[in-house]
Design a protein around this motif. Structure first.
Motif, short mmCIF file in Angstrom:
data_model
loop_
_atom_site.label_atom_id
_atom_site.label_comp_id
_atom_site.label_asym_id
_atom_site.label_seq_id
_atom_site.Cartn_x
_atom_site.Cartn_y
_atom_site.Cartn_z
N TYR A 93 70.07 68.52 39.98
CA TYR A 93 70.52 66.83 40.55
C TYR A 93 71.06 66.85 41.28
CZ TYR A 93 65.01 65.57 38.90
OH TYR A 93 63.44 65.69 38.37
N LEU A 95 74.75 65.42 43.58
CA LEU A 95 74.63 64.36 44.48
C LEU A 95 75.65 64.95 45.53
CD1 LEU A 95 73.56 61.44 45.52
CD2 LEU A 95 76.18 60.88 43.99
N ARG A 119 70.52 63.42 48.08
CA ARG A 119 70.16 63.73 46.02
C ARG A 119 69.80 65.07 46.91
NH1 ARG A 119 72.11 62.90 42.18
NH2 ARG A 119 71.60 60.92 41.70
N GLN A 142 70.04 58.55 50.19
CA GLN A 142 70.18 57.77 49.79
C GLN A 142 69.87 56.82 50.53
OE1 GLN A 142 70.60 58.92 45.39
NE2 GLN A 142 71.51 56.67 45.57
#
Length: 433
Positions: A93, A95, A119, A142
């Motif tokens: 994961y 960002l 993400r 997001q």
């Protein structure tokens, strides 16, 4: 998003539980990812679901013994990366920021949009099902939940154009793109819905009214469940909407109050220097002061709470603390003021027309009654009855066996509700009047 620090949790490491879960749903299929650290065991799993024909689902799970913080999960769900690479699973994961260019031109120059949080989820699971591997590469945009959070806490009801004024400070989408994004989000996440004015019985409202909208009114749905919609409209009346800066939205949503304001800085300094609080204690009490003022409670209630918490302070400190609490109260953003602080509402009034002071409780009315002659001599009007409802009640001046007398009683929004519920009148029977 609220933050936490794992290092400040006093429980043993094997009792701390953390996880990060994503469910991505399409028309024909869905995929779910779980990275978790349950202290004594870690559970990492991937699930694939197929809706195109006969419903089908398959999940593969990997267990890790005693991870106890080794995944190094971020301190909130909107920041940081998690990378798991072990055995036959590689799951990330990450960002990312994505800056896109607008086709609009201003003075013949292209406008660059601010970075939008993405993400990025990548997964490679070897031997996932019947010897076949599963892999995917997904980018999730997001949404700006801070704007929604500020709306819920400080507006409750607002034209979608007002929401857009906040939203566009972070994401330079068009208003229609923002509306499309809101419609796509689950209602249990945004807790709000967009209504046309006629659906709310507002057809024919004048364009100069702050609530007028060409595209619709955004409403926090809890207001309908609690029967507070009409009550909040009466409280807010024709007040303008306060549009916070991106920095203010971030601060209020991250900390819980406007810590950078002068009034709250002075209050925090008093807590740390005079009462010898730690920084964490000072912030906790500042947050309580903000919540107390937001609910319309008297600043003196905080002193009572501190006394109940066995916090000791010298008698000469009480006046100083009370002055700081009153200043903080006047610098707290409130839903009934559509995000404005009481001090800002006073400044918004024209110089030649002083604001009328209206008490919110019987105690405040008693204090104002004594001070009314001096205030009116200074040109400040006082209306002791402007915020009251009159209710019928029964008294027994000669005891329960005597003749009952029906009398009228004034009740203010912050008074205890006469029905005996223990709630404030404005939160109980006052909503019906």
């Amino acid at each position: 998003m609220q933050q936490y620090s794992r290092t400040q949790i006093k429980a043993p490491k094997f009792q701390i539980k953390e996880w990060d879960y994503y469910l991505v749903v399409g028309d024909d299929c869905a995929v779910a990812f779980t990275l978790s650290d349950d202290g004594y065991v870690g559970l990492q799993s991937v699930s694939l679901l197929d809706f195109s024909g006969e419903p089908w689902e398959h999940t593969e799970t990997i267990l890790d013994a005693f991870p106890m913080g080794k995944l190094r999960m971020p301190e909130n769900s909107s920041e940081g990366d998690i990378i798991y690479e072990k055995k036959n699973l590689r799951l990330k994961y990450v960002l990312e920021n994505s800056a896109s260019e607008s086709a609009e031109e201003e003075h013949n120059e292209k406008i660059t949009k601010p970075a939008i949080k993405i993400r990025h989820i990548t997964c490679q699971f070897d031997n996932f099902y019947q010897g076949k591997s599963f892999s995917c590469d997904i980018r999730l945009r997001q949404p700006d939940m801070d704007t929604i959070h500020f709306f819920i806490q400080y507006y409750g009801i607002a034209p979608i154009e007002v929401i857009y004024e906040m939203y566009r400070q972070k994401v330079k989408d068009s208003i229609d793109e923002m509306i499309g994004m809101l419609w796509e989000m689950p209602v249990d996440i945004v807790e709000s819905c967009l209504f046309t004015m006629d659906k709310l019985g507002m057809e024919g409202w004048p364009k100069e009214n702050p609530l007028y909208s060409e595209k619709g009114i955004f409403v926090h749905l809890q207001l309908f469940e609690d029967a507070e919609f009409d009550y909040l409209l009466r409280q807010q009346m024709d007040k303008d909407f306060y549009i916070p800066s991106a920095q203010q939205i971030d601060e209020i949503c991250r900390i819980g109050y406007e810590a950078s304001s002068s009034a709250y800085k002075k209050l925090e300094s008093f807590f740390t220097k005079k009462l010898k609080f730690s920084y964490e204690q000072a912030v906790t009490w500042c947050l309580q002061v903000w919540a107390n003022s937001y609910e319309g409670e008297s600043p003196s209630k905080i002193i009572n709470k501190m006394t109940e918490a066995n916090i000791e302070f010298e008698e000469k400190m009480i006046n100083e603390l009370l002055e700081l609490l009153v200043a903080a109260h006047n610098n707290t953003r409130m839903k009934e003021n559509r995000g404005y602080k009481p001090s800002e509402m006073v400044r918004k009034k024209s110089v030649d027309k002083m604001p009328t002071i209206v008490p919110a409780s019987s105690n405040a009315a008693a204090i104002l009654k004594d001070a009314a002659p001096q205030l009116e001599a200074m040109g400040v009007p006082v209306d002791l009855n402007g915020n009251t409802d009159v209710i019928q009640t029964t008294m027994f001046p000669s005891g329960l066996n005597g003749e009952p007398i029906r009398v009228e009683k004034k009740i203010y929004p912050n008074d205890p509700c006469p029905c005996g519920s223990g709630k404030k009148y404005k939160k109980c029977c006052g909503k019906k009047n």
